[in-house]
Design an enzyme around this catalytic site. Structure first.
Site, short mmCIF file in Angstrom:
data_model
loop_
_atom_site.label_atom_id
_atom_site.label_comp_id
_atom_site.label_asym_id
_atom_site.label_seq_id
_atom_site.Cartn_x
_atom_site.Cartn_y
_atom_site.Cartn_z
N GLY A 124 -74.38 -6.12 30.60
CA GLY A 124 -73.66 -5.44 29.51
C GLY A 124 -74.21 -5.88 28.16
O GLY A 124 -73.49 -5.90 27.17
N SER B 49 -75.98 -4.50 26.06
CA SER B 49 -75.97 -3.50 24.98
C SER B 49 -74.59 -3.41 24.33
O SER B 49 -74.42 -2.68 23.36
CB SER B 49 -76.32 -2.12 25.57
N HIS C 56 -54.24 -14.25 27.07
CA HIS C 56 -54.34 -15.21 25.96
C HIS C 56 -52.99 -15.87 25.66
O HIS C 56 -52.89 -17.10 25.58
CB HIS C 56 -54.83 -14.53 24.68
N ARG D 196 -50.64 -23.17 13.92
CA ARG D 196 -51.34 -21.93 13.55
C ARG D 196 -52.72 -21.97 14.21
O ARG D 196 -53.59 -22.78 13.84
CB ARG D 196 -51.43 -21.78 12.04
P1 NDP Z 1 -68.39 -2.25 26.16
O1 NDP Z 1 -67.60 -0.99 26.28
O2 NDP Z 1 -69.19 -2.43 24.92
O3 NDP Z 1 -69.29 -2.32 27.45
C1 NDP Z 1 -70.39 -3.22 27.63
C2 NDP Z 1 -71.55 -2.44 28.22
O4 NDP Z 1 -71.20 -2.00 29.53
C3 NDP Z 1 -71.89 -1.19 27.45
O5 NDP Z 1 -72.79 -1.47 26.41
C4 NDP Z 1 -72.49 -0.31 28.51
O6 NDP Z 1 -73.85 -0.71 28.68
C5 NDP Z 1 -71.77 -0.73 29.77
N1 NDP Z 1 -70.70 0.24 30.06
C6 NDP Z 1 -69.74 0.70 29.23
N2 NDP Z 1 -68.93 1.57 29.85
C7 NDP Z 1 -69.38 1.65 31.10
C8 NDP Z 1 -68.97 2.37 32.23
N3 NDP Z 1 -67.92 3.19 32.19
N4 NDP Z 1 -69.66 2.23 33.38
C9 NDP Z 1 -70.71 1.39 33.43
N5 NDP Z 1 -71.15 0.68 32.38
C10 NDP Z 1 -70.50 0.81 31.24
O7 NDP Z 1 -67.38 -3.43 26.41
P2 NDP Z 1 -67.19 -4.81 25.65
O8 NDP Z 1 -68.52 -5.41 25.36
O9 NDP Z 1 -66.23 -4.62 24.55
O10 NDP Z 1 -66.43 -5.66 26.77
C11 NDP Z 1 -67.09 -6.19 27.91
C12 NDP Z 1 -66.11 -7.09 28.64
O11 NDP Z 1 -65.72 -8.14 27.78
C13 NDP Z 1 -64.81 -6.38 29.04
O12 NDP Z 1 -64.38 -6.92 30.26
C14 NDP Z 1 -63.85 -6.75 27.91
O13 NDP Z 1 -62.52 -6.73 28.32
C15 NDP Z 1 -64.31 -8.17 27.63
N6 NDP Z 1 -63.97 -8.63 26.29
C16 NDP Z 1 -64.42 -7.96 25.18
C17 NDP Z 1 -64.13 -8.43 23.91
C18 NDP Z 1 -64.64 -7.76 22.69
O14 NDP Z 1 -64.34 -8.23 21.60
N7 NDP Z 1 -65.43 -6.68 22.83
C19 NDP Z 1 -63.31 -9.66 23.71
C20 NDP Z 1 -62.93 -10.31 24.95
C21 NDP Z 1 -63.25 -9.79 26.18
P3 NDP Z 1 -74.96 0.25 29.29
O15 NDP Z 1 -74.47 1.66 29.22
O16 NDP Z 1 -76.13 0.00 28.40
O17 NDP Z 1 -75.15 -0.26 30.65
C1 BG6 Z 2 -59.81 -9.79 23.09
C2 BG6 Z 2 -59.10 -8.47 23.07
O1 BG6 Z 2 -59.61 -10.43 24.31
O2 BG6 Z 2 -59.31 -10.62 22.05
C3 BG6 Z 2 -59.22 -7.81 21.73
O3 BG6 Z 2 -59.70 -7.64 24.06
C4 BG6 Z 2 -58.79 -8.74 20.62
O4 BG6 Z 2 -58.43 -6.62 21.69
C5 BG6 Z 2 -59.51 -10.07 20.76
O5 BG6 Z 2 -59.12 -8.14 19.39
C6 BG6 Z 2 -58.98 -11.08 19.76
O6 BG6 Z 2 -59.79 -12.22 19.77
P1 BG6 Z 2 -59.88 -13.15 18.48
O7 BG6 Z 2 -60.63 -14.34 18.96
O8 BG6 Z 2 -60.59 -12.35 17.45
O9 BG6 Z 2 -58.48 -13.45 18.08
#
Ligand code: NDP
Ligand code: BG6
Length: 493
Positions: free
Chosen positions: A34, A36, A260, A381
């Site tokens: 992931g 990207s 969390h 906090r």
């Molecule tokens: P994204 O939606 O950005 O997905 C990551 C990558 O996965 C995409 O760039 C894409 O890459 C691939 N992807 C997206 N959708 C699909 C799909 N339907 N099927 C297959 N591949 C897909 O997610 P995040 O980076 O936001 O989150 C990734 C994980 O981290 C999740 O489990 C999320 O809950 C967790 N998370 C995210 C946080 C955040 O701040 N973003 C914070 C804490 C946890 P490509 O198409 O290039 O393969």
């Molecule tokens: C992630 C949630 O786990 O935590 C987001 O998916 C939320 O929705 C984020 O914004 C908050 O993290 P932090 O560290 O910025 O408080």
């Protein structure tokens, strides 16, 4: 709390430890699935860069990004650039960091792509590498990625390790979480699986155990005879803003509360662990969860933000990534077990904040005028601007004898000048490299957490409970939330 010097010392120790545990491998490879995505650019690549910059990684560490998109390392770099906080003087080092990076394009389900990934690792960094796989894809991909990793990409020689970081949410309810947990445990042992909850890496969350168990003054007070309620609050001053595709499927309870906030609550509520060993702490957290009865609809109030014409902010349903007519909660407050413990979380509120507020019972104020004495509160906090402060009553200074509320205030950036706190992900990635599970979620914790939240989640969804509207930017979500908290005995100051 550590001084800057002792922080450096601990980081040095971690580095030495990392070197020690990894001695049998000729290199370490960190593979980001992931690559990207949003998490990768905002958290994972910046964290890897900071660890590299501060020389906290084993010397021969390489980073491989993997996803379906057609990308180059330069693309990864420019995606992450706004979050790297690299100073001008660090550009040479930043170039070195990105020279250690590579990118492999591939699917999340085709064995041939994982065979190709494995060949890439072996050809470029030797077969004798410890491998850390970071699953930063949507949860829908975890099972196929883990299956293919196990079949085609793990290091097999004696003395080498394979570790898997799995991002939250771990499932959507008790059943789906069990399916995921069973699947992962059929492939990897518990000590190879690191279920990350980045709140466990935050400074003030880590401080809970020390504050509670290293201060004699708190022990006799830390019980239901003295504490009226504990409120754990999470607020964000922004909405889903383009993340609706993910968020709408999960909602605020699964996104923030079930993981969390519940983890923080367990640390506040648990008994003294036998030791600071990972399993002793996690045993105590599980005991807290086991005492909690499952939540019903009566224990929860949910809300969803709507547009506020005054500040021009859009409503949840105005986000083009959110399905029309969605009833997914963006705000929730829930009452859990005993004291009571109240957890509340909301997006699109007035500020970004996370705190724990422990409200003590009223004093028997028969010597002071009625209403003159406020409850004591201990506040931790978590963010922003870490602080521990205690609200106390004191005599109003001067000739009179009135009582006044004041604070014993330990605001970190005032007390500890030049404070450099590591980011939560920095701490947690180092934990994984040194093989410490202390800040990661064990399967039984996860099971119990879902047991508590699943009935309310299912009831909200099957009965299509409409969330109470609240305008974008308000302080406390919908008014029904404050009423609910008052009914539980919380006093608003
Ligand atoms: P994204 O939606 O950005 O997905 C990551 C990558 O996965 C995409 O760039 C894409 O890459 C691939 N992807 C997206 N959708 C699909 C799909 N339907 N099927 C297959 N591949 C897909 O997610 P995040 O980076 O936001 O989150 C990734 C994980 O981290 C999740 O489990 C999320 O809950 C967790 N998370 C995210 C946080 C955040 O701040 N973003 C914070 C804490 C946890 P490509 O198409 O290039 O393969
Ligand atoms: C992630 C949630 O786990 O935590 C987001 O998916 C939320 O929705 C984020 O914004 C908050 O993290 P932090 O560290 O910025 O408080």
């Amino acid at each position: 709390m550590m001084s800057d010097a002792s922080l450096e010392q601990s980081l040095k120790l971690l580095r030495e430890e990392a070197g020690m545990v990894c001695h049998s491998a000729s290199s370490h490879v960190i593979i980001v699935f992931g690559a990207s995505g949003d998490l990768a650019k905002k958290k994972i690549y910046p964290t890897l860069w900071w660890l590299f910059r501060d020389k906290l990684l084993p010397s021969n560490t390489h980073f491989v990004g993997y996803s379906r998109s057609n990308l180059t390392v330069d693309n990864l770099r420019s995606n992450a650039m706004p979050y790297l906080n690299a100073k001008d003087s660090e550009w040479t080092q930043l170039d070195e960091f990105f020279k250690r990076n590579s990118y492999v394009q591939g699917s999340y389900d085709k064995p041939e792509d994982f065979i190709r990934l494995n060949k890439f690792i072996v050809d470029n960094f030797s077969a004798c590498s410890n491998r850390l796989f970071y699953l930063a894809t949507p949860p829908s991909q975890f099972i196929s990625v883990a299956t293919n990793l196990k079949a085609h990409c793990t290091a097999e020689s004696d003395g080498l390790w394979n570790r898997l970081i799995v991002e939250k949410p771990f499932g959507k309810d008790l059943d789906s979480s069990e399916v995921l947990a069973k699947h992962l445990s059929s492939l990897f042992s518990e000590d190879q699986i690191y279920r990350i909850d980045h709140y466990l890496g935050k400074e003030m969350v880590q401080n809970v155990v020390v504050l509670r168990f290293a201060n004699r003054v708190f022990s006799p007070l830390w019980n239901r005879d003295n504490i009226a309620n504990v409120v754990v609050t999470f607020k964000e001053n922004f909405g889903t803003e383009g993340r609706g595709g993910y968020f709408d499927e999960f909602g605020i309870i699964r996104d923030v509360m079930q993981n969390h906030l519940l983890q923080i609550l367990c640390l506040i509520a648990m008994e003294r662990p036998i030791s600071m060993e990972a399993n002793d702490i996690r045993d105590e957290k599980v005991k807290v969860l086991r005492c909690m009865r499952p939540l019903s609809l009566d224990d929860v109030v949910v809300g969803q933000y709507v547009a506020d014409p005054e500040n021009g902010k859009p409503g949840y349903l105005d986000d083009p990534t959110v399905p029309a007519g969605s009833i997914t909660p963006t705000y929730a407050v829930a009452a859990l077990y005993g004291v009571p413990f109240i957890v509340r979380a909301g997006k699109a509120l007035n500020e970004k904040k996370c705190e724990v507020r422990i409200q003590f019972k009223d004093v028997i104020a028969d010597i002071l005028p009625s209403g003159a004495v406020h409850r004591n509160e201990l506040v931790l906090r978590v963010q922003p601007n870490e602080a521990v402060y205690m609200k106390l009553m004191t005599k109003r200074p001067g000739m009179g004898f009135g009582a006044e509320e004041t604070e014993l205030d330990l605001t970190y950036n005032r007390r500890f000048t030049d404070l450099k706190l590591p980011d939560a992900y920095e701490r947690l990635l180092l934990d994984v490299l040194v093989g410490s599970q202390i800040n990661f979620v064990r399967t039984d914790e996860l099971r119990e957490a879902w047991r508590v939240f699943t009935p309310a989640l299912h009831a909200l969804e099957s009965q299509r409970v409409a969330p109470h509207p609240y305008p974008y930017g308000v302080r406390n979500g919908p008014p029904q939330s404050d009423e609910f908290m008052r009914r539980l005995g919380f006093t608003f100051s």
